[in-house]
Design an enzyme around this catalytic site. Structure first.
Site, PDB file in Angstrom:
ATOM      1  N   ARG A 147      96.332  46.710  18.704  1.00 42.28           N
ATOM      2  CA  ARG A 147      95.850  48.066  18.413  1.00 42.28           C
ATOM      3  C   ARG A 147      96.910  48.986  17.819  1.00 42.28           C
ATOM      4  O   ARG A 147      96.581  49.994  17.217  1.00 42.28           O
ATOM      5  CB  ARG A 147      95.329  48.685  19.705  1.00 42.28           C
ATOM      6  CG  ARG A 147      94.261  47.854  20.302  1.00 42.28           C
ATOM      7  CD  ARG A 147      93.982  48.258  21.713  1.00 42.28           C
ATOM      8  NE  ARG A 147      93.114  49.412  21.805  1.00 42.28           N
ATOM      9  CZ  ARG A 147      92.898  50.056  22.934  1.00 42.28           C
ATOM     10  NH1 ARG A 147      93.492  49.676  24.045  1.00 42.28           N
ATOM     11  NH2 ARG A 147      92.100  51.081  22.969  1.00 42.28           N
ATOM     12  N   ASP A 158      89.502  48.467  15.639  1.00 41.99           N
ATOM     13  CA  ASP A 158      89.793  48.603  17.070  1.00 41.99           C
ATOM     14  C   ASP A 158      88.510  48.910  17.866  1.00 41.99           C
ATOM     15  O   ASP A 158      88.175  50.054  18.145  1.00 41.99           O
ATOM     16  CB  ASP A 158      90.846  49.706  17.265  1.00 41.99           C
ATOM     17  CG  ASP A 158      91.306  49.815  18.705  1.00 41.99           C
ATOM     18  OD1 ASP A 158      90.719  49.149  19.574  1.00 41.99           O
ATOM     19  OD2 ASP A 158      92.255  50.588  18.960  1.00 41.99           O
ATOM     20  N   SER A 173      88.827  50.788  21.264  1.00 40.88           N
ATOM     21  CA  SER A 173      88.897  52.245  21.154  1.00 40.88           C
ATOM     22  C   SER A 173      87.543  52.841  20.802  1.00 40.88           C
ATOM     23  O   SER A 173      87.133  53.843  21.388  1.00 40.88           O
ATOM     24  CB  SER A 173      89.919  52.672  20.092  1.00 40.88           C
ATOM     25  OG  SER A 173      91.218  52.469  20.570  1.00 40.88           O
ATOM     26  N   TYR A 220     100.276  50.391  27.406  1.00 39.02           N
ATOM     27  CA  TYR A 220      99.431  50.266  28.593  1.00 39.02           C
ATOM     28  C   TYR A 220     100.233  50.584  29.850  1.00 39.02           C
ATOM     29  O   TYR A 220     101.457  50.679  29.813  1.00 39.02           O
ATOM     30  CB  TYR A 220      98.874  48.837  28.700  1.00 39.02           C
ATOM     31  CG  TYR A 220      97.906  48.501  27.600  1.00 39.02           C
ATOM     32  CD1 TYR A 220      96.598  48.951  27.648  1.00 39.02           C
ATOM     33  CD2 TYR A 220      98.297  47.744  26.510  1.00 39.02           C
ATOM     34  CE1 TYR A 220      95.691  48.654  26.647  1.00 39.02           C
ATOM     35  CE2 TYR A 220      97.404  47.431  25.492  1.00 39.02           C
ATOM     36  CZ  TYR A 220      96.105  47.897  25.571  1.00 39.02           C
ATOM     37  OH  TYR A 220      95.217  47.606  24.568  1.00 39.02           O
TER      38      TYR A 220
HETATM   39  P1  NAD Z   1      93.265  51.324  29.342  1.00 43.88           P
HETATM   40  O1  NAD Z   1      91.774  51.273  29.207  1.00 43.88           O
HETATM   41  O2  NAD Z   1      94.024  50.055  29.475  1.00 43.88           O
HETATM   42  O3  NAD Z   1      93.619  52.218  30.622  1.00 43.88           O
HETATM   43  C1  NAD Z   1      93.131  53.539  30.754  1.00 43.88           C
HETATM   44  C2  NAD Z   1      94.215  54.396  31.341  1.00 43.88           C
HETATM   45  O4  NAD Z   1      94.391  54.082  32.722  1.00 43.88           O
HETATM   46  C3  NAD Z   1      95.573  54.254  30.693  1.00 43.88           C
HETATM   47  O5  NAD Z   1      95.959  55.481  30.139  1.00 43.88           O
HETATM   48  C4  NAD Z   1      96.476  53.813  31.838  1.00 43.88           C
HETATM   49  O6  NAD Z   1      97.776  54.342  31.743  1.00 43.88           O
HETATM   50  C5  NAD Z   1      95.728  54.368  33.024  1.00 43.88           C
HETATM   51  N1  NAD Z   1      96.098  53.782  34.324  1.00 43.88           N
HETATM   52  C6  NAD Z   1      96.308  52.489  34.634  1.00 43.88           C
HETATM   53  N2  NAD Z   1      96.634  52.363  35.949  1.00 43.88           N
HETATM   54  C7  NAD Z   1      96.612  53.604  36.473  1.00 43.88           C
HETATM   55  C8  NAD Z   1      96.849  54.110  37.761  1.00 43.88           C
HETATM   56  N3  NAD Z   1      97.172  53.324  38.790  1.00 43.88           N
HETATM   57  N4  NAD Z   1      96.748  55.440  37.955  1.00 43.88           N
HETATM   58  C9  NAD Z   1      96.404  56.280  36.922  1.00 43.88           C
HETATM   59  N5  NAD Z   1      96.175  55.850  35.673  1.00 43.88           N
HETATM   60  C10 NAD Z   1      96.273  54.520  35.444  1.00 43.88           C
HETATM   61  O7  NAD Z   1      93.899  52.178  28.184  1.00 43.88           O
HETATM   62  P2  NAD Z   1      93.382  52.409  26.704  1.00 43.88           P
HETATM   63  O8  NAD Z   1      92.476  53.568  26.679  1.00 43.88           O
HETATM   64  O9  NAD Z   1      92.888  51.119  26.184  1.00 43.88           O
HETATM   65  O10 NAD Z   1      94.703  52.857  25.956  1.00 43.88           O
HETATM   66  C11 NAD Z   1      95.915  52.180  26.227  1.00 43.88           C
HETATM   67  C12 NAD Z   1      96.971  52.598  25.277  1.00 43.88           C
HETATM   68  O11 NAD Z   1      96.723  52.100  23.987  1.00 43.88           O
HETATM   69  C13 NAD Z   1      97.180  54.089  25.116  1.00 43.88           C
HETATM   70  O12 NAD Z   1      98.554  54.290  25.112  1.00 43.88           O
HETATM   71  C14 NAD Z   1      96.608  54.379  23.775  1.00 43.88           C
HETATM   72  O13 NAD Z   1      97.210  55.517  23.181  1.00 43.88           O
HETATM   73  C15 NAD Z   1      97.023  53.125  23.078  1.00 43.88           C
HETATM   74  N6  NAD Z   1      96.266  52.944  21.858  1.00 43.88           N
HETATM   75  C16 NAD Z   1      96.962  52.969  20.704  1.00 43.88           C
HETATM   76  C17 NAD Z   1      96.284  52.830  19.531  1.00 43.88           C
HETATM   77  C18 NAD Z   1      97.037  52.869  18.255  1.00 43.88           C
HETATM   78  O14 NAD Z   1      98.232  52.875  18.259  1.00 43.88           O
HETATM   79  N7  NAD Z   1      96.369  52.889  17.156  1.00 43.88           N
HETATM   80  C19 NAD Z   1      94.917  52.638  19.507  1.00 43.88           C
HETATM   81  C20 NAD Z   1      94.250  52.595  20.704  1.00 43.88           C
HETATM   82  C21 NAD Z   1      94.933  52.754  21.892  1.00 43.88           C
END
Ligand code: NAD
Length: 387
Positions: A121, A130, A133, A228
Site C-alpha cells: 500500500r 488499494d 483502503s 501498521y
Molecule cells: P489497520 O486496519 O491495520 O489498523 C487500524 C488501526 O488500529 C491502526 O491505525 C493501528 O495502529 C490501530 N491499532 C492496532 N492495535 C491497536 C491497539 N492495541 N490500540 C489502539 N489502536 C490499535 O490499519 P489501516 O487502516 O489498514 O492502516 C494502516 C497503515 O497503513 C496506516 O499507517 C495508513 O496510513 C497506512 N496506509 C498507507 C497508505 C499509503 O501509503 N498509500 C495507504 C493505506 C494505508
C-alpha cells in the site's frame, strides 16, 4: 484477454467485483468481459446494465470456460474453485494469510492467484489498487452512521424551543483508514470526537479532522512495520485496557477499528469498561470476528444490549452494507491492477516487480508469496494467537 466476473457466494455478500463503468474501461482497452447472471443484483446492477457496457452474460457453469482471468470480491465458492485450470488467473481479496493451506490448494490447481488484500500500500503506483483502503473507508463511514442510528439522542448540539441537546461524545479507537473516516463522519454529524491509537504519528491526522487525540500514560508508542501497529505485550495490553476504561466511561459512543496484521484484533473494551458506560450508550466493534474482536463479548453480525443498557454492535462486512459504493470503488481497484499487469493484450506476471511480488500468491504451481511461507511457519498468526 477474457475477464469473467463471478457472482459472490459468501453469506450476506452483496458486492460485485466489476461494475458497468469498469467493464466499459476494460472493453475500451480491448478486453472481453463476461458476467455471471445476477452477479450485480446485490448492488442493484442488472444484467442489462452490464450488457449495455459491453459485457456478455453467462450462466455460472459456463463462466470459467475460456476465461483468462476470473475476478471476485472474496474467495470463490466450490463450483468455481473446482473448475479452475492451470494458467488461469484468479484475482480477488483471497485473504491467504488467514489460512496458508488455501494458497497451497490454489497452487495445486496451477492457477495464478492474485490477492488484492496484499497490495503493497505504500507504493505510490499501488494507490489506485488499494482495495483495503477503499473498503475500510466505506466501513468507517458506515460504522459512524450505524452508531448514530442506534443512539437515542442527537449527535449535534441542538438548540430548540423545546430544549437544548448537548452534542454526543464519541470515542474512536484505532485511527487507520477506517478510524479516520469514522472521525470525519461523526464530526460532520456534529459530535464532539476524541480518538486514540497506539501509533502516535496519527495524532496530527486526528487533530486535522477536528478531533482530540488521547494519549495514554501507561502505554508507549507501538508503531510496527509498514505503517501498521505491532502487537502489544501482555503487560501493555492490560495497562491499555485499564487506562482506556476511564475514557470509555466518559463517552456516549465508542467505535473500535483496531487491527494488527495477521493477528486477532486486540481487545480494547473489556466487560468492565462496558459496565462503566451509561445506559443508552452505543459501541460499534469493527473488529468483531468469530475469534473475538475489540470489544468483549461482541459477535459479528449481531447487536446485543448489555444489562446496563449499552448497545453493542458487532459489525461484520460493513462494505457489503453499502454494496453500490463498495462495488464501484472495488471495481476501480480491480481494473487498475488488471490493466497494470497486462502486457501485449494478456496478463503477464513479472515477479521482479515489487508491486506484483506483493500480490501474486501462487504462480506456475507454487506458492510464491514470501509472507505465506512465514505465516505457515509462525505460531502467532490469526489461527494461533490469543488476546
Ligand atoms: P489497520 O486496519 O491495520 O489498523 C487500524 C488501526 O488500529 C491502526 O491505525 C493501528 O495502529 C490501530 N491499532 C492496532 N492495535 C491497536 C491497539 N492495541 N490500540 C489502539 N489502536 C490499535 O490499519 P489501516 O487502516 O489498514 O492502516 C494502516 C497503515 O497503513 C496506516 O499507517 C495508513 O496510513 C497506512 N496506509 C498507507 C497508505 C499509503 O501509503 N498509500 C495507504 C493505506 C494505508
Amino acid at each position: 484477454m477474457k475477464v469473467a466476473v463471478v457472482k459472490e457466494t459468501a453469506p450476506g455478500e452483496r458486492r460485485v467485483a466489476l461494475v458497468p463503468e469498469a467493464v466499459a474501461k476494460l472493453r475500451a482497452a480491448g478486453h472481453e468481459v463476461v458476467v455471471e447472471t445476477g452477479a450485480g443484483d446485490g448492488a442493484w446492477l442488472s444484467d442489462g446494465a452490464f450488457t449495455e457496457a459491453g459485457a456478455g452474460i453467462v450462466a455460472g457453469d459456463e463462466l470459467a470456460a475460456g476465461a483468462d482471468v476470473i475476478v471476485t470480491v472474496g474467495r470463490p465458492g466450490e463450483p468455481v474453485m473446482g473448475g479452475l485450470r492451470s494458467g488461469q488467473v484468479l484475482l480477488g481479496m483471497l485473504a491467504p494469510l488467514t489460512e496458508p493451506d488455501y494458497a497451497q490448494r490454489l497452487a495445486e490447481t496451477g492457477v495464478t492467484a492474485v490477492s488484492l488484500d496484499l497490495i503493497p500500500r505504500t507504493l505510490p503506483r499501488a494507490q489506485a489498487m488499494d482495495a483495503l483502503s477503499s473498503q475500510a473507508n466505506i466501513a468507517g463511514y458506515k460504522a459512524a452512521v450505524m452508531a448514530a442510528d442506534s443512539f437515542g439522542r442527537f449527535f449535534p448540539l441542538l438548540i430548540t424551543a423545546a430544549g437544548t441537546a448537548r452534542p454526543a461524545r464519541v470515542l474512536i479507537l484505532g485511527t487507520g483508514v477506517a478510524g479516520l473516516q469514522a472521525i470525519g463522519t461523526t464530526r460532520r454529524l456534529g459530535a464532539v470526537v476524541s480518538a486514540y491509537d497506539v501509533r502516535p504519528e496519527t495524532k496530527t491526522e486526528v487533530q486535522s479532522l477536528g478531533a482530540s487525540f488521547i494519549e495514554l500514560t501507561s502505554v508507549g508508542p507501538a508503531s510496527g512495520e509498514g505503517g501498521y501497529a505491532r502487537a502489544l505485550t501482555e503487560e501493555e495490553r492490560q495497562a491499555q485496557q485499564d487506562e482506556l476504561a476511564g475514557h470509555i466511561a466518559r463517552h456516549d459512543v465508542v467505535i473500535t477499528t483496531a487491527q494488527v496484521p495477521g493477528r486477532r484484533p486486540p481487545l480494547l473494551v473489556t466487560g468492565d469498561a462496558l459496565k462503566s458506560m451509561t445506559a443508552g450508550s452505543v459501541v460499534v466493534d469493527m473488529g468483531a470476528s468469530a475469534l473475538g474482536g475489540n470489544v468483549e463479548g461482541s459477535q459479528p453480525g449481531e447487536t446485543t444490549v448489555t444489562e446496563n443498557g449499552v448497545t453493542v454492535i458487532g459489525a461484520s462486512n460493513l462494505p457489503s452494507r453499502m454494496p453500490a459504493a463498495a462495488s464501484s470503488m472495488y471495481a476501480r481497484n480491480v481494473s487498475a491492477l488488471l490493466l497494470y499487469m497486462v502486457k501485449d493484450g494478456a496478463l503477464a506476471v513479472d515477479l521482479s516487480d515489487e508491486l506484483q511480488r506483493g500480490v501474486v500468491i501462487t504462480y506456475e504451481g507454487r506458492v510464491v508469496h514470501p509472507a505465506l511461507a512465514e505465516a505457515a511457519g509462525g505460531t502467532d498468526h490469526v489461527d494461533g494467537a490469543a488476546h
